[in-house]
Design an enzyme around this catalytic site. Sequence first.
Site, short mmCIF file in Angstrom:
data_model
loop_
_atom_site.label_atom_id
_atom_site.label_comp_id
_atom_site.label_asym_id
_atom_site.label_seq_id
_atom_site.Cartn_x
_atom_site.Cartn_y
_atom_site.Cartn_z
N ARG A 57 -54.00 -84.71 23.18
CA ARG A 57 -53.19 -84.77 24.40
C ARG A 57 -53.16 -86.16 25.03
O ARG A 57 -52.10 -86.68 25.38
CB ARG A 57 -53.76 -83.83 25.48
CG ARG A 57 -53.19 -82.47 25.51
CD ARG A 57 -54.24 -81.52 25.99
NE ARG A 57 -55.34 -81.54 25.05
CZ ARG A 57 -55.38 -80.82 23.94
NH1 ARG A 57 -54.43 -79.98 23.68
NH2 ARG A 57 -56.37 -80.91 23.09
N THR A 58 -54.33 -86.72 25.24
CA THR A 58 -54.38 -87.96 26.02
C THR A 58 -53.63 -89.07 25.28
O THR A 58 -52.79 -89.77 25.84
CB THR A 58 -55.84 -88.36 26.31
OG1 THR A 58 -56.49 -87.22 26.88
CG2 THR A 58 -55.92 -89.51 27.27
N LYS A 86 -65.93 -104.48 11.94
CA LYS A 86 -66.41 -105.73 11.33
C LYS A 86 -67.31 -106.50 12.29
O LYS A 86 -67.62 -107.66 12.06
CB LYS A 86 -65.22 -106.62 10.94
CG LYS A 86 -64.26 -106.00 9.95
CD LYS A 86 -63.10 -106.97 9.68
CE LYS A 86 -62.09 -106.39 8.73
NZ LYS A 86 -60.91 -107.26 8.59
N ARG A 107 -59.75 -95.30 24.91
CA ARG A 107 -60.81 -94.29 24.92
C ARG A 107 -61.93 -94.78 24.01
O ARG A 107 -61.67 -95.27 22.91
CB ARG A 107 -60.28 -92.94 24.42
CG ARG A 107 -61.38 -91.93 24.17
CD ARG A 107 -60.84 -90.56 23.86
NE ARG A 107 -60.31 -89.92 25.04
CZ ARG A 107 -59.89 -88.65 25.07
NH1 ARG A 107 -59.93 -87.91 23.97
NH2 ARG A 107 -59.42 -88.12 26.17
N HIS A 135 -62.74 -89.85 33.30
CA HIS A 135 -61.45 -89.64 32.63
C HIS A 135 -60.42 -89.54 33.77
O HIS A 135 -59.93 -88.46 34.10
CB HIS A 135 -61.52 -88.34 31.83
CG HIS A 135 -60.41 -88.14 30.84
ND1 HIS A 135 -59.23 -88.85 30.88
CD2 HIS A 135 -60.30 -87.29 29.80
CE1 HIS A 135 -58.45 -88.42 29.89
NE2 HIS A 135 -59.08 -87.49 29.22
C1 NCD Z 1 -61.21 -83.90 27.37
C2 NCD Z 1 -61.92 -85.20 27.04
O1 NCD Z 1 -61.62 -85.83 26.04
O2 NCD Z 1 -62.75 -85.56 27.85
N1 NCD Z 1 -60.02 -83.75 26.69
C3 NCD Z 1 -58.89 -84.30 27.21
O3 NCD Z 1 -58.75 -85.50 27.31
N2 NCD Z 1 -57.95 -83.46 27.67
C4 NCD Z 1 -62.07 -82.71 27.34
C5 NCD Z 1 -62.77 -82.34 26.06
O4 NCD Z 1 -62.68 -83.03 25.05
O5 NCD Z 1 -63.43 -81.29 26.07
#
Ligand code: NCD
Length: 338
Positions: A57-58, A86, A107, A135
């Site tokens: 999703r993100t 590397k 991320r 997040h």
């Molecule tokens: C979450 C995350 O990556 O922190 N997912 C997301 O971004 N919607 C929650 C999760 O992975 O459980």
Amino acid sequence: MEFAGAHILSVEQFERSDIERIFDVADTMAPYALREKVTRVLEGAILGNMFFEPSTRTRISFGCAFNLLGGEVRETTGFKSSAIAKGESLYDTARVLSGYSDVICMRHPAEGSVAEFAAASRVPVINGGDGANEHPSQALLDLYTIRKELRGRGRGLDGLRIAMIGDLKYGRTVHSLCRLLCLFNNMHITLVSPAELAMPESYVDLARKAGHTVTISAELTASISNVDIVYSTRIQEERFPTKAEADLYRGRFRLNQSIYTKFCEPNTVIMHPLPRDSRADANELDNDLNQNPNLAIFRQADNGLLVRMALFAMVLDVVHLVDRHARPVHWFNRRDYE
Ligand code: NCD
């Protein structure tokens, strides 16, 4: 805060008026997200999307949000396909990639890594999740969803009753959401987890200092009987020292339709940042809830697009230009967003 050119690293940087601005801009993105019209306002701009942890999703919604504003997306996924494998430092990576991009989403599994990267970047950086820390865009879309769902019930955000359930120790979405709720008034927050996976004290303290009522519990059914929102989360198995340890907690708090009917008030909204863990030994939100109109998880994911479009438009300072660059949609469009 001044959004133009800003990094978005933690919800700590927001005031309530900033949240309201983001939500107002997100509302204006709906016709574009629904493909009722297109805009080319970010034509020529490039998003560097760097995801060093699994993401559906993100990553995709940040990318689509940028595309929907007319920009292009370049991606790296996983450490193996990046020069970090590397031995390249975050500093060097940031210096290089910020020369190629107009904005970067990142991320990374290490807490604080995205802030470290941002310090060396020449363009705005948006935190797509740094380890178990924060997040922020998820918390924004969660709160935006809560606001929308409650508005349909004639309610505002102040006075909200919410139960956050599951892995509150490692879950970065609940950390950011808890902190964001501190900007509002008179919240009733119930934190439901095994004692070992409790919400870190620092977040509990912040919520109490904000004047909220915080209840800590290890019992699901009693905790979901008096709330507007049930916010379920997955056991963050990738953050546990061993898989065997994560197995101890999986499946502890399962919500299904019969438990919902028996214990929740009618119209309690069910949320989850997703992915829900649908394996038989976990199943924190059962598939038999899929027909429940109060299951908001997919509306929540859809809202991610609006909020991320708003963030891009704000940090790149084009909010006032989005509609000016609008055009009609030419393709067959059978969207039935809820
Ligand atoms: C979450 C995350 O990556 O922190 N997912 C997301 O971004 N919607 C929650 C999760 O992975 O459980």
